[in-house]
Design an enzyme around this catalytic site. Structure first.
Site, PDB file in Angstrom:
ATOM      1  N   HIS A   1      32.485  24.938 141.919  1.00 51.08           N
ATOM      2  CA  HIS A   1      32.551  23.688 142.689  1.00 51.08           C
ATOM      3  C   HIS A   1      34.016  23.335 143.008  1.00 51.08           C
ATOM      4  O   HIS A   1      34.339  22.954 144.129  1.00 51.08           O
ATOM      5  CB  HIS A   1      31.988  22.512 141.869  1.00 51.08           C
ATOM      6  CG  HIS A   1      30.525  22.579 141.566  1.00 51.08           C
ATOM      7  ND1 HIS A   1      30.041  22.527 140.275  1.00 51.08           N
ATOM      8  CD2 HIS A   1      29.429  22.656 142.365  1.00 51.08           C
ATOM      9  CE1 HIS A   1      28.715  22.554 140.291  1.00 51.08           C
ATOM     10  NE2 HIS A   1      28.315  22.655 141.547  1.00 51.08           N
TER      11      HIS A   1
ATOM     12  N   ARG B   1      26.263  30.780 147.654  1.00 51.37           N
ATOM     13  CA  ARG B   1      26.557  31.890 146.750  1.00 51.37           C
ATOM     14  C   ARG B   1      25.754  33.130 147.085  1.00 51.37           C
ATOM     15  O   ARG B   1      26.156  34.243 146.799  1.00 51.37           O
ATOM     16  CB  ARG B   1      26.219  31.495 145.303  1.00 51.37           C
ATOM     17  CG  ARG B   1      27.225  30.608 144.647  1.00 51.37           C
ATOM     18  CD  ARG B   1      26.620  29.933 143.444  1.00 51.37           C
ATOM     19  NE  ARG B   1      25.535  29.039 143.837  1.00 51.37           N
ATOM     20  CZ  ARG B   1      24.930  28.194 143.023  1.00 51.37           C
ATOM     21  NH1 ARG B   1      25.280  28.142 141.767  1.00 51.37           N
ATOM     22  NH2 ARG B   1      23.971  27.418 143.474  1.00 51.37           N
TER      23      ARG B   1
ATOM     24  N   SER C   1      25.904  25.505 137.312  1.00 50.91           N
ATOM     25  CA  SER C   1      25.917  24.520 136.218  1.00 50.91           C
ATOM     26  C   SER C   1      24.896  24.909 135.155  1.00 50.91           C
ATOM     27  O   SER C   1      25.136  24.739 133.956  1.00 50.91           O
ATOM     28  CB  SER C   1      25.592  23.122 136.744  1.00 50.91           C
ATOM     29  OG  SER C   1      26.537  22.716 137.696  1.00 50.91           O
TER      30      SER C   1
HETATM   31  P1  ADP Z   1      22.566  20.676 144.049  1.00 53.52           P
HETATM   32  O1  ADP Z   1      21.545  20.241 143.027  1.00 53.52           O
HETATM   33  O2  ADP Z   1      22.790  19.680 145.142  1.00 53.52           O
HETATM   34  O3  ADP Z   1      22.384  22.072 144.573  1.00 53.52           O
HETATM   35  P2  ADP Z   1      24.867  21.701 142.574  1.00 53.52           P
HETATM   36  O4  ADP Z   1      25.844  20.908 141.761  1.00 53.52           O
HETATM   37  O5  ADP Z   1      24.095  22.758 141.887  1.00 53.52           O
HETATM   38  O6  ADP Z   1      23.943  20.600 143.242  1.00 53.52           O
HETATM   39  O7  ADP Z   1      25.598  22.375 143.818  1.00 53.52           O
HETATM   40  C1  ADP Z   1      26.281  21.612 144.765  1.00 53.52           C
HETATM   41  C2  ADP Z   1      26.760  22.522 145.870  1.00 53.52           C
HETATM   42  O8  ADP Z   1      27.751  23.408 145.360  1.00 53.52           O
HETATM   43  C3  ADP Z   1      25.681  23.406 146.480  1.00 53.52           C
HETATM   44  O9  ADP Z   1      25.941  23.552 147.870  1.00 53.52           O
HETATM   45  C4  ADP Z   1      25.873  24.725 145.768  1.00 53.52           C
HETATM   46  O10 ADP Z   1      25.415  25.817 146.550  1.00 53.52           O
HETATM   47  C5  ADP Z   1      27.383  24.753 145.617  1.00 53.52           C
HETATM   48  N1  ADP Z   1      27.821  25.589 144.505  1.00 53.52           N
HETATM   49  C6  ADP Z   1      27.425  25.542 143.217  1.00 53.52           C
HETATM   50  N2  ADP Z   1      28.025  26.497 142.474  1.00 53.52           N
HETATM   51  C7  ADP Z   1      28.834  27.183 143.330  1.00 53.52           C
HETATM   52  C8  ADP Z   1      29.701  28.330 143.197  1.00 53.52           C
HETATM   53  N3  ADP Z   1      29.866  28.958 142.040  1.00 53.52           N
HETATM   54  N4  ADP Z   1      30.346  28.761 144.312  1.00 53.52           N
HETATM   55  C9  ADP Z   1      30.158  28.131 145.489  1.00 53.52           C
HETATM   56  N5  ADP Z   1      29.359  27.076 145.695  1.00 53.52           N
HETATM   57  C10 ADP Z   1      28.696  26.601 144.625  1.00 53.52           C
END
Ligand code: ADP
Length: 174
Positions: free
Chosen positions: A28, A101, A139
């Site tokens: 993130h 991803r 996460s």
């Molecule tokens: P949500 O429940 O909205 O998907 P997340 O916190 O899991 O919330 O993810 C928020 C955003 O960050 C999403 O667009 C997700 O694809 C992106 N994201 C999460 N982990 C990564 C990562 N390792 N690399 C790039 N983008 C990520």
């Protein structure tokens, strides 16, 4: 002219990066840093999703995000529980940032982006590809490792590592 992406000319470009951030990871943070370079103002906003049962409260997630983005002057951290497009309008933001991803992410994200477009054509979703270093990182993976007291220092910033340690120390039943 500058190299910014997004809509309009000469206007103040405000982007929102929404997500659960339960907790925020280096994946993130990489997206946040890269997006902050592309827009005048970036609002990282924690979705208060009442149907999920998160490990960290919205307040804790906001606090961790503030701590790790404090060196980024054009980044603001907030939370919301409204429809995303309505929240965007209230912030006068035109761009949604999401990270991709994998193909699996893409399918879900395309559906979300199309829905948001249907709700408000003036709002654009911009996808940023993961840094390959973090393409496996989520996460949930971090929580899984931390639950078993495994090492997470390569996956999350120190403040998040400390918060995880606190959550998973001692007092867990069973
Ligand atoms: P949500 O429940 O909205 O998907 P997340 O916190 O899991 O919330 O993810 C928020 C955003 O960050 C999403 O667009 C997700 O694809 C992106 N994201 C999460 N982990 C990564 C990562 N390792 N690399 C790039 N983008 C990520």
């Amino acid at each position: 002219m500058n190299a910014h992406i997004g809509r309009g000319e000469g206007d103040h470009r405000v982007a929102v990066y929404p997500g659960s951030f339960d907790p925020v990871t280096f994946g993130h943070l990489d997206i946040i840093r890269r997006a902050a370079k592309q827009f005048d103002h970036l609002i990282v906003s924690v979705l208060n999703n009442l149907t999920k049962s998160p490990l960290f409260s919205v307040e804790e997630r906001v606090e961790l995000l503030r701590e790790i983005t404090k060196d980024l002057p054009n980044v603001e951290v907030d939370s919301f529980r409204d429809l995303l497009v309505r929240y965007m309008r209230s912030k006068q933001a035109q761009i949604i940032i999401r990270g991709i991803r994998s193909v699996t992410d893409f399918e879900y994200e395309l559906q979300m982006a199309s829905t948001n477009r249907q709700l408000d054509e003036g709002i654009e979703t911009i996808f940023m590809m993961t840094n390959p270093k973090y393409s496996y990182l989520s996460s949930s993976i971090v929580k899984e490792i931390a639950k078993f007291h495994g090492p997470v220092q390569d996956l999350v910033p120190p403040a998040v590592e400390a918060a995880l340690r606190k959550k998973y120390t001692g007092d867990r039943p069973g």
